[in-house]
Design an enzyme around this catalytic site. Structure first.
Site, PDB file in Angstrom:
ATOM      1  N   SER A   1       1.106  -1.706   0.217  1.00  0.00           N
ATOM      2  CA  SER A   1       0.144   0.025  -0.143  1.00  0.00           C
ATOM      3  C   SER A   1       0.714   1.364   0.197  1.00  0.00           C
ATOM      4  CB  SER A   1      -0.901   0.053   1.161  1.00  0.00           C
ATOM      5  OG  SER A   1      -1.851   0.787   1.289  1.00  0.00           O
TER       6      SER A   1
ATOM      7  N   GLU B   1      -2.158  -2.234  -8.448  1.00  0.00           N
ATOM      8  CA  GLU B   1      -3.140  -3.031  -7.574  1.00  0.00           C
ATOM      9  C   GLU B   1      -3.327  -1.218  -7.436  1.00  0.00           C
ATOM     10  OE1 GLU B   1      -3.340  -2.104  -4.300  1.00  0.00           O
ATOM     11  OE2 GLU B   1      -1.757  -1.119  -3.746  1.00  0.00           O
TER      12      GLU B   1
ATOM     13  N   HIS C   1      -5.395  -4.828  -1.922  1.00  0.00           N
ATOM     14  CA  HIS C   1      -5.385  -4.802  -0.984  1.00  0.00           C
ATOM     15  C   HIS C   1      -6.715  -5.585  -0.633  1.00  0.00           C
ATOM     16  CE1 HIS C   1      -4.029  -0.920  -0.904  1.00  0.00           C
ATOM     17  NE2 HIS C   1      -4.072  -0.596   0.162  1.00  0.00           N
TER      18      HIS C   1
END
Length: 345
Positions: A140, A245, A315
């Protein structure tokens, strides 16, 4: 525009990348690998991004790492808070630098993602990190740090679960294979058998353009990666395999970030693309939206390189551990990433 001024602008445009190349490892340089993690090693726990607002998530994270077989050394500021962040910029950077300097610490894992890593990316001691290579992982918002550390030092870093992640069997086995067992592993989605359906509806791979390609793995969260464009911390994409992502972004923002990478010249240099999960990335308000299929086709099909979508990166509950900077081969038809050498020693 006068020819003399045009020439000056051309020289200025080429001077910055040349200067950066002198200061950072190139794509042709052999990667620097950290020693593998072993049961009984001490893992440093740091919070370079968001604060952990309750005590219980921190306790659960420590218990998870202990269950993996590690001793845990929390950073001095792992439980600190300033606004949304785990302490001031100086405190968060100091924790990370201290862990690399601590000979008793074998590796370093982030507690959680969130935001704030870009604020400290220029405060890390990259000379120290190069001298004392250790496992460093997270995902992230940690995208900026795992790519910056690799770019500035050559150290293979890891887009991996954070300490606060769910450590299910798939995530644990993938982490152990790559980080602890030093396997030249094949990264593939978990096998899912439909309980009462004709086809599997989870963990699916979609081939956008078939083929195989080899290169160094770079990437992570798309919006964080795009925010590094034009800085010395953005990854070297020459001949690379780019994995991406994202989460909770409107599709027009995904489009905007991909246009940033395209305009920065990063996409044209790639050998292949692996798209992970774009969780809750949906149309926003307005007159309409492209679909993610259309956006990905627009940006990646013209490249003429292998591309697949649906990798267990992002995630999501079950996550791959992907070594940033490691040489690998992707297969867009089988949806696999095969490491060509162990990512640790």
């Amino acid at each position: 525009m006068p020819a003399s001024r045009r020439r000056l602008l051309q020289l200025a445009a080429t001077a910055l990348p040349a200067a950066a190349a002198q200061a950072t490892p190139s794509a042709a340089t052999a990667p620097l690998r950290a020693p593998r993690l072993r049961p009984g090693d001490t893992l440093g726990l740091v919070s370079p991004a968001n604060a952990t607002f309750e005590r219980e998530p921190l306790r659960m994270a420590i218990e998870s790492l202990q269950a993996l077989g590690f001793k845990v050394k929390p950073g001095a500021f792992v439980a600190a808070r300033r606004g949304p962040f785990a302490g001031t910029d100086e405190q968060r950077a100091a924790d990370l630098n201290a862990m690399f300097a601590d000979d008793s610490v074998a590796g370093i894992l982030a507690m959680t993602g969130g935001s704030g890593c870009n604020r400290i990316v220029d405060k890390l001691d990259y000379d120290l990190i190069r001298r004392t290579p250790k496992f460093f992982g997270g995902f992230s918002d940690l995208t900026s740090l795992v790519n910056a550390i690799h770019r500035r030092t050559g150290l293979v870093t890891f887009h991996s679960p954070v300490a606060a992640s769910e450590w299910n069997d798939y995530s644990v086995q993938g982490f152990k294979a790559v980080v602890m067992n030093a396997e030249a592993a094949v990264l593939r989605n978990p096998a899912v058998r439909p309980a009462d359906d004709l086809v599997a509806r989870e963990e699916r791979i979609a081939t956008i353009r078939p083929g195989r390609a080899q290169g160094r793995l770079v990437g992570g969260n798309l919006t964080v990666l795009a925010s590094l464009a034009g800085t010395p911390y953005f990854p070297d994409c020459r001949g690379a395999l780019l994995f991406l992502e994202d989460v909770n972004e409107y599709i027009y923002r995904i489009d905007r970030c991909l246009s940033t990478l395209r305009l920065a010249g990063a996409l044209d240099q790639l050998a292949g693309v692996v798209l992970g999960r774009f969780t809750k990335c949906e149309p926003g308000e307005g007159y309409g939206s492209l679909t993610l299929d259309e956006v990905f086709d627009d940006y990646f099909l013209p490249l003429g390189v292998p591309v697949f979508r649906g990798a267990a990166i992002g995630h999501i509950r079950r996550k791959m551990t992907v070594p940033v900077g490691a040489l690998a081969e992707m297969d867009a038809q089988t949806g696999t990433i095969r490491l060509l050498a162990p990512a640790v020693t």
